[in-house]
Design an enzyme around this catalytic site. Sequence first.
Site, mmCIF file in Angstrom:
data_model
loop_
_atom_site.group_PDB
_atom_site.id
_atom_site.type_symbol
_atom_site.label_atom_id
_atom_site.label_comp_id
_atom_site.label_asym_id
_atom_site.label_seq_id
_atom_site.Cartn_x
_atom_site.Cartn_y
_atom_site.Cartn_z
ATOM 1 N N CYS A 1 -16.486 1.793 0.397
ATOM 2 C CA CYS A 1 -15.310 0.955 0.679
ATOM 3 C C CYS A 1 -14.877 1.062 2.136
ATOM 4 O O CYS A 1 -14.214 0.156 2.646
ATOM 5 C CB CYS A 1 -14.172 1.312 -0.255
ATOM 6 S SG CYS A 1 -13.697 3.043 -0.147
ATOM 7 N N ARG B 1 0.880 -1.182 0.000
ATOM 8 C CA ARG B 1 0.000 0.000 0.000
ATOM 9 C C ARG B 1 0.910 1.223 0.000
ATOM 10 O O ARG B 1 1.702 1.420 0.923
ATOM 11 C CB ARG B 1 -0.913 -0.005 1.220
ATOM 12 C CG ARG B 1 -1.694 1.281 1.381
ATOM 13 C CD ARG B 1 -2.809 1.198 2.388
ATOM 14 N NE ARG B 1 -3.933 0.440 1.866
ATOM 15 C CZ ARG B 1 -5.182 0.539 2.325
ATOM 16 N NH1 ARG B 1 -5.472 1.365 3.316
ATOM 17 N NH2 ARG B 1 -6.152 -0.179 1.796
ATOM 18 N N ASP C 1 -17.148 7.096 -1.764
ATOM 19 C CA ASP C 1 -15.886 6.989 -1.026
ATOM 20 C C ASP C 1 -15.590 8.384 -0.478
ATOM 21 O O ASP C 1 -16.240 9.366 -0.868
ATOM 22 C CB ASP C 1 -14.778 6.509 -1.983
ATOM 23 C CG ASP C 1 -13.425 6.323 -1.302
ATOM 24 O OD1 ASP C 1 -13.375 6.236 -0.051
ATOM 25 O OD2 ASP C 1 -12.402 6.267 -2.024
ATOM 26 N N ARG D 1 -14.062 -8.571 1.582
ATOM 27 C CA ARG D 1 -12.619 -8.365 1.369
ATOM 28 C C ARG D 1 -11.865 -9.656 1.700
ATOM 29 O O ARG D 1 -10.931 -10.048 1.019
ATOM 30 C CB ARG D 1 -12.095 -7.228 2.264
ATOM 31 C CG ARG D 1 -12.681 -5.851 2.005
ATOM 32 C CD ARG D 1 -12.299 -5.314 0.639
ATOM 33 N NE ARG D 1 -10.862 -5.259 0.431
ATOM 34 C CZ ARG D 1 -10.058 -4.268 0.843
ATOM 35 N NH1 ARG D 1 -10.575 -3.219 1.450
ATOM 36 N NH2 ARG D 1 -8.758 -4.293 0.590
ATOM 37 N N HIS E 1 -7.314 0.647 -6.490
ATOM 38 C CA HIS E 1 -7.564 -0.199 -5.314
ATOM 39 C C HIS E 1 -8.249 -1.490 -5.802
ATOM 40 O O HIS E 1 -9.421 -1.730 -5.523
ATOM 41 C CB HIS E 1 -8.441 0.559 -4.314
ATOM 42 C CG HIS E 1 -8.447 0.000 -2.938
ATOM 43 N ND1 HIS E 1 -7.693 -1.095 -2.566
ATOM 44 C CD2 HIS E 1 -9.129 0.374 -1.816
ATOM 45 C CE1 HIS E 1 -7.912 -1.361 -1.280
ATOM 46 N NE2 HIS E 1 -8.769 -0.482 -0.813
ATOM 47 N N GLN F 1 -10.129 -4.071 -3.373
ATOM 48 C CA GLN F 1 -11.419 -3.560 -2.923
ATOM 49 C C GLN F 1 -12.508 -3.914 -3.940
ATOM 50 O O GLN F 1 -13.589 -4.393 -3.592
ATOM 51 C CB GLN F 1 -11.339 -2.027 -2.761
ATOM 52 C CG GLN F 1 -12.648 -1.380 -2.399
ATOM 53 C CD GLN F 1 -13.121 -1.769 -1.011
ATOM 54 O OE1 GLN F 1 -12.372 -1.652 -0.057
ATOM 55 N NE2 GLN F 1 -14.354 -2.237 -0.893
HETATM 56 N N1 NVA Z 1 -9.851 6.664 -1.593
HETATM 57 C C1 NVA Z 1 -9.528 6.236 -0.252
HETATM 58 C C2 NVA Z 1 -9.784 4.776 -0.100
HETATM 59 C C3 NVA Z 1 -9.526 4.230 1.281
HETATM 60 C C4 NVA Z 1 -9.763 2.768 1.361
HETATM 61 C C5 NVA Z 1 -8.074 6.569 0.033
HETATM 62 O O1 NVA Z 1 -7.227 6.346 -0.840
HETATM 63 O O2 NVA Z 1 -7.778 7.044 1.129
HETATM 64 N N1 CP Z 2 -11.371 -0.117 2.248
HETATM 65 C C1 CP Z 2 -10.111 -0.227 2.696
HETATM 66 O O1 CP Z 2 -9.170 -0.472 1.958
HETATM 67 O O2 CP Z 2 -10.004 -0.067 4.042
HETATM 68 P P1 CP Z 2 -8.651 0.112 4.842
HETATM 69 O O3 CP Z 2 -8.044 1.422 4.446
HETATM 70 O O4 CP Z 2 -9.062 0.092 6.293
HETATM 71 O O5 CP Z 2 -7.731 -1.042 4.502
#
Ligand code: NVA
Ligand code: CP
Length: 308
Positions: free
Chosen positions: A265, A104, A225, A293, A131, A134
Amino acid sequence: MSVEALKGRDLLSLADLNTSEVLSLLDLAVALKAGKVRSRCCKVLGLLFRKASTRTRVSFSVAMYQLGGQVIDLNTSTTQVSRGEPTIDTARVLDRYLDILAIRTYEQQELETFAHYSQIPIINALTDLEHPCQVLADLLTIQERFGGLEGLTLAYLGDGNNVAHSLMLGCALVGMNVRVATPKEYQPDQAIAQLAKKLAGDRTQILLTSDPEAAADGAHVLYTDVWSSMGQEDLAATRIPIFQPYQVNQRLLDAADSRAIVLHCLPAHRGEEITDEVMEGSHSQIWDQAENRLHAQKALLVSLLGAD
Ligand code: NVA
Ligand code: CP
């Protein structure tokens, strides 16, 4: 497609999969979730996360433990990554220890570099661009609810971000229509939109709009989101008034299909991109979505690792 077809591959983008591979992963996730197939492995998954995570970290870990494997949480602040060790060096070293690595991070390029310098499968556990894990869970949730995917319409409302990008690609691959409603300056990446349109061909429609009502009209899935993703926290106050018309609330839900489901999400900013009422209401499938997930990623791990 046999799950062996994915053995050793990377998942940096949903577009790394074709339609049959996505559908096979969903079939495997359904079978794993129902306990109809059991898969065992004694492999080691690394989690290299530069951003916070609850669902992705825990669901990947539990999936691996349930398969009989092990997980190493490679917190970037306690590894040499935080001291600036070059990615090309870290990648080649981790490749010698681990069987599979989920990352990540911010830049998609960092993931590409890891993939280039590693033999083991590299999984995108979220970048600024995509992502994909997800969206595998999202498609599983939609399939469970509607008994299929093809021909359904998903309306995404809010920021044209990483989740929007993977949804566009995922829906295009499985024959779903996508309407992405964002403020004009926050549209999805044009290259991703073009790729999604190419994947959709003339089967389905990929529509970018700034009109939330038009997007929600008759849709089977309303999806939202956060308005400011990780790394954009400083912009949150400025963005709230710009995104307010895109809030998923009862009014937008009333415009959707009567069977519509609402997805997010998570984590959510209740009262911003989604109201409490809708999040807790009867159309919300958000908790099943979060559970999925685990099942979708277990299918992904089984497929990328292959049989022992
Ligand atoms: N768009 C959000 C998704 C979190 C799961 C982010 O990147 O923070
Ligand atoms: N939706 C998602 O990826 O959640 P987290 O950021 O908690 O992993």
